[in-house]
Design a protein around this motif. Structure first.
Motif, mmCIF file in Angstrom:
data_model
loop_
_atom_site.group_PDB
_atom_site.id
_atom_site.type_symbol
_atom_site.label_atom_id
_atom_site.label_comp_id
_atom_site.label_asym_id
_atom_site.label_seq_id
_atom_site.Cartn_x
_atom_site.Cartn_y
_atom_site.Cartn_z
ATOM 1 N N PHE A 661 1.284 -1.180 0.307
ATOM 2 C CA PHE A 661 0.284 0.087 0.147
ATOM 3 C C PHE A 661 0.888 1.059 0.093
ATOM 4 N N LEU A 662 2.245 1.290 0.706
ATOM 5 C CA LEU A 662 2.867 2.560 0.608
ATOM 6 C C LEU A 662 3.482 2.290 -0.461
ATOM 7 N N LYS A 663 3.806 1.180 -0.665
ATOM 8 C CA LYS A 663 4.498 1.386 -2.738
ATOM 9 C C LYS A 663 3.318 2.197 -3.411
ATOM 10 N N ARG A 664 2.691 2.161 -3.005
ATOM 11 C CA ARG A 664 1.802 2.154 -4.178
ATOM 12 C C ARG A 664 1.197 3.945 -4.581
ATOM 13 N N HIS A 665 1.717 4.418 -3.004
ATOM 14 C CA HIS A 665 0.540 6.189 -2.576
ATOM 15 C C HIS A 665 1.795 6.457 -2.181
ATOM 16 N N ASP A 666 3.081 6.076 -1.913
ATOM 17 C CA ASP A 666 4.479 6.881 -1.653
ATOM 18 C C ASP A 666 5.137 8.052 -2.777
ATOM 19 N N LYS A 667 5.999 9.102 -1.677
ATOM 20 C CA LYS A 667 5.988 9.616 -3.547
ATOM 21 C C LYS A 667 6.047 9.701 -4.640
#
Length: 878
Positions: A661-667
């Motif tokens: 989830f963080l990989k899809r939304h971060d930065k």
């Protein structure tokens, strides 16, 4: 009486059983290991076998893991099995018998030799007692140590004598103070230099009446603090021909900073001096422990620094000025600091007046002072590079942390400003952000021109587009020319006239400057300037309020990103029985930041309503007071902030769905190219912007305005809360820094203590004196090892430094071994004069140890002794 027959190793605590087994020799331990499994486990523990190995100098070639035991026992057995040992009869045949009886003549000679040695020892003890009587009379009158007042050529008292006497605490304090007074001093500029010895050219040209100086030959000089984020980028932005010096924010004092300036100028008079350091609109964070504002500006040490700095600058009549890259022009207290500095030194001091929020955006804004051909930032820096740095300061600092780690070992021997310029050039070439910024302006100008062309439907589109671009270019140049405030009068006189109609300035209740008379030639000019400022105050006040609303809207938008991009999808997943995170983890991570969002949404709505009906008589102070009374939501966030970050990292490691989830939304573009931890940084940085805007708003609010009192109350609220945040940041940073040092030094004791911080690290060579009975100038020294001295505000840590090289690699790795630590109030310093046998040497003497040290260059010795001297004085005053 019934007796329980049980194995003691299964009943007693383990440490008692180990203590019982520690009395056995290795052979008996091996026999005990065959009794039972509990005995085998206990008798093979490393704590029993490690002392037996170390006693013979047998060290384990590796570090055992946590769950490994028996390594030291196997090492002992391996060492014993490989020994070449002889029986007593075989040893006597090879080496002879050691217990052969001696003849009577040999015994008589040995007794006479022992008698002579005993007599020599008694004579030396008697001589030492006589010298100690001179040092410390029986009545303990506090007389200073006699060796500090004798010639440095006389021999000093030995360390064993000092340990034997156990000096009284008061006398020891006097010894430390007297050793500090005996150190060589750097005299004032007009006198001779006792230490370090400078050539004539270094001090001949510092007088302001030097007739040989000319404006054509006078350089521009810029000081750059290492505390500036991504300071390497600033160093690389310095224009050609400008003298630049990078100085350490920590580990220096005002005297050493003056020495660096004098050495860089090399006897020349500067046309202008710029100081690029940290600070805010009220004070200058020049050095660690030297935040210069109205309260401490007239202290003798601070006043002496500015007066001597003014003597390096050309007179005001010749266009000399000092440029402070700190937004002192955005508050009344800052303008008062500039006025006091101009009055002290007789030199014009300037500073930016910008109210733009963001990191160091004020540097490129309007400046107080006279009108020059170019703005002060353009004098010292290349504007595209400086603008790039100011736009990406936070990101560049994160980038440079890894760059410094890789490149600093290669540039270790170079000067700091040279290595900084090389690192900055490397980052500029890699990122190419300056070209991107320039291309953005060109693209925007072409886009505007094409839009106008589509509206006009011109027959000659190229001619229309070229005319439009020329017109836009001329507007930009005129706008740049208006960036400098046209103030031709003395800033201190201007400030006197402005403060007559205002309340008492913050942090400076007394005003000692004389008022202007009507016969003053600048009186009419100042009156016109005052009228113009009164007319412009309403417009400037409106600009500040609009900037406040604009920055608050941007801040709320960043908080809404956390809600929309992270919180809502996670809660939706939880409601749909496909949970990514548990409800408890979502509550820990986002409950406080969502409460802050609600608070700032209400604050933004209040500002919007007030700005829609804005007029000169309207107020915003009461809105800030209402906002300041609800800051307990921020307090909850900052108290839980470490736990929030730990929860995010823990869930990232343990929950693959959350990691995806963080990989899809971060930065991403939606998150402004920021990650979740970076978005959570915004609340801590917002209060500095609030304070900056409030000071600027009060500066342009007349004294009779109804909003002025509320603004003062709001400033006090935000200022106190910002102090609370700064204290939390400082405690966390100091704790992490001390833990890093503790991990760096092998065998280092615990360093984490309240209010302890690192001041400076100095690499020195440890020397050994071959003969202390001869004079200083004839003594020979040998280099024994390399030391690193870690100076804290309360103690000095001494460690040995080793260097290891890796095959096929240019860089080396330094290792540190703890030796000792000495409290500063018990440390005695003694200078060793230079001779043909030794240079840059000094002695550090503690209660139990003594080190003869030498630096590689003379400047390091002067800077180190000066900083150490100030640290000892500060430690003894507490």
């Amino acid at each position: 009486m019934q007796v329980a027959k049980v194995d003691f190793s299964t009943v007693l605590p383990r440490f008692i059983s180990l203590y019982i087994f520690s009395f056995l020799n290795p052979k008996d331990l091996c026999a005990a290991a065959q009794v039972s499994w509990p005995w085998k486990f206990l008798t093979e523990q490393d704590c029993l076998w490690m002392p037996k190995c170390i006693k013979f100098g047998w060290f384990l070639p590796y570090t055992p893991t946590d769950n490994e035991y028996g390594a030291w026992k196997h090492h002992y057995i391996a060492c014993v099995s490989n020994l070449d040992w002889l029986t007593p009869r075989e040893a006597a045949a090879v080496y002879g018998t050691l217990n052969e009886p001696k003849t009577e003549d040999e015994e008589l000679q040995e007794r006479q030799r022992e008698k002579c040695l005993r007599k020599i020892v008694w004579e030396k003890i008697a001589l030492q007692k006589q010298e100690l009587f001179k040092v410390r009379p029986p009545w303990v009158s506090g007389t200073y140590c006699s060796r500090l007042f004798k010639s440095k050529c006389q021999p000093r008292l030995s360390q064993t004598v000092r340990d034997r006497v156990r000096l009284h605490e008061t006398l020891e304090k006097q010894l430390v103070l007297s050793s500090l007074e005996s150190l060589p001093k750097r005299s004032n500029i007009s006198g001779c230099h006792s230490y370090p010895l400078l050539s004539k050219k270094n001090w001949r040209g510092v007088y302001k009446n030097d007739s040989s100086s000319s404006n054509a030959l006078q350089p521009h000089f810029i000081l750059i603090s290492s505390r500036i984020p991504a300071y390497e980028m600033v160093v690389n932005s310095v224009r050609a021909g400008i003298i630049s010096v990078v100085y350490e924010h920590s580990g220096l004092n005002l005297e050493t900073l003056l020495y660096l300036i004098e050495k860089a100028l090399d006897g020349q008079m500067a046309q202008s001096v710029g100081i690029f350091s940290d600070g805010d609109s009220r004070e200058i964070n020049l050095l660690q422990g030297y935040k210069i504002g109205i309260k401490n500006l007239l202290m003798p040490e601070v006043r002496d620094f500015w007066e001597k700095l003014g003597s390096y600058v050309a007179p005001e009549e010749e266009g000399g000025h000092v440029d402070l890259f700190v937004p002192l022009g955005a508050s009344e207290a800052g303008i008062e600091v500039l006025s006091q500095l101009s009055q002290l030194t007789g030199t014009l001091f300037t500073a930016p007046t910008g109210i733009a929020t963001g990191s160091y955006q004020h540097v490129l804004s309007d400046w107080l002072g006279r009108q020059w051909e170019t703005a002060p930032p353009s004098i010292y820096f290349s504007e595209p590079k400086l603008q790039t740095w100011s736009s990406f300061t936070d990101f560049l600092e994160d980038t440079l942390k890894s760059v410094r780690k890789q490149l600093s070992p290669l540039f270790k021997e170079l000067q700091k400003n040279i290595s900084g310029r090389m690192i900055g050039q490397f980052v500029f070439d890699t990122m190419s952000v300056a070209n991107i910024l320039n291309n953005q302006e060109i693209v925007q100008a072409l886009a505007d021109g094409l839009i106008e062309l589509s509206k006009e439907n011109s027959d000659n589109p190229l001619e229309f587009l070229s005319y439009f671009l020329l017109k836009k270019c001329s507007k930009k140049s005129k706008h740049f020319e208006r960036n400098v405030i046209l103030t031709k009068s003395d800033p201190k006189a201007t400030h006197n006239l402005l403060t007559k109609e205002r309340d008492v300035i913050e942090d400076n209740p007394q005003d000692t400057k004389p008022s202007l008379s009507k016969n003053d030639p600048n009186f009419e000019l100042l009156v016109k300037l005052e009228r113009k400022l009164q007319l412009d105050s309403a417009e400037k006040r409106t600009r500040v309020v609009r900037e406040l609303f604009k920055s608050e809207r941007k801040y709320v938008q960043m908080l809404e990103i956390v809600r929309d991009v992270y919180v809502r999808p996670l809660r939706a997943a939880l409601s749909s029985n496909r949970a990514i995170l548990s409800a408890a983890n979502i509550q820990i991570m986002f409950s406080d930041i969502l409460q802050i969002l609600c608070l700032n949404r209400r604050f933004l709505d209040d500002l919007r309503d007030r700005l829609q009906e804005w007029g000169p008589a309207h107020c915003v102070g009461e809105i800030f007071i209402k906002f300041g009374s609800q800051l307990n939501m921020y307090t909850n966030f900052f108290n839980n902030y470490p736990m929030v970050l730990k929860t995010i990292e823990k869930c990232r490691e343990m929950i693959p769905a959350f990691r995806a989830f963080l990989k899809r939304h971060d930065k991403t573009i939606v998150t402004k190219m920021l990650s979740l931890p970076e978005l959570l940084l915004y609340p801590s940085r917002r209060f500095e912007e609030y304070l900056h805007l409030l000071y600027a708003l009060r500066l342009h609010t007349p004294a009779e305005h109804i909003d002025r009192g509320n603004l003062t109350i709001a400033i006090d609220q935000i200022k106190n809360y910002k102090g609370y945040i700064d204290q939390m940041k400082q405690n966390i940073n100091m704790k992490d820094h001390l833990l890093d040092i503790q991990r760096l030094i092998w065998g280092c004791p615990t360093l984490s203590e309240a209010n302890r911080y690192l001041i400076r690290v100095q690499d020195v060579a440890q020397l050994h004196c071959c003969d202390e009975d001869i004079s200083f100038y004839l003594r020979l020294y040998e280099h024994t090892c390399d030391l690193s001295l870690f100076l804290f505000n309360d103690a000095l840590l001494v460690s040995s430094r080793g260097t290891s090289h890796t095959p096929f690699e240019r860089t080396s790795k330094s290792t540190y071994q703890f030796i000792a630590s000495v409290a500063l109030h018990r440390l005695i310093i003694e200078d060793i004069p230079d001779s043909k046998f030794i240079k840059n040497a000094f002695i550090l003497q503690g209660p139990k140890h003594e080190w003869i040290c030498a630096t590689e260059v003379e400047d390091d010795k002067f800077l180190w002794l000066s900083v150490l001297q100030n640290a000892i004085k500060s430690s003894m005053e507490k």
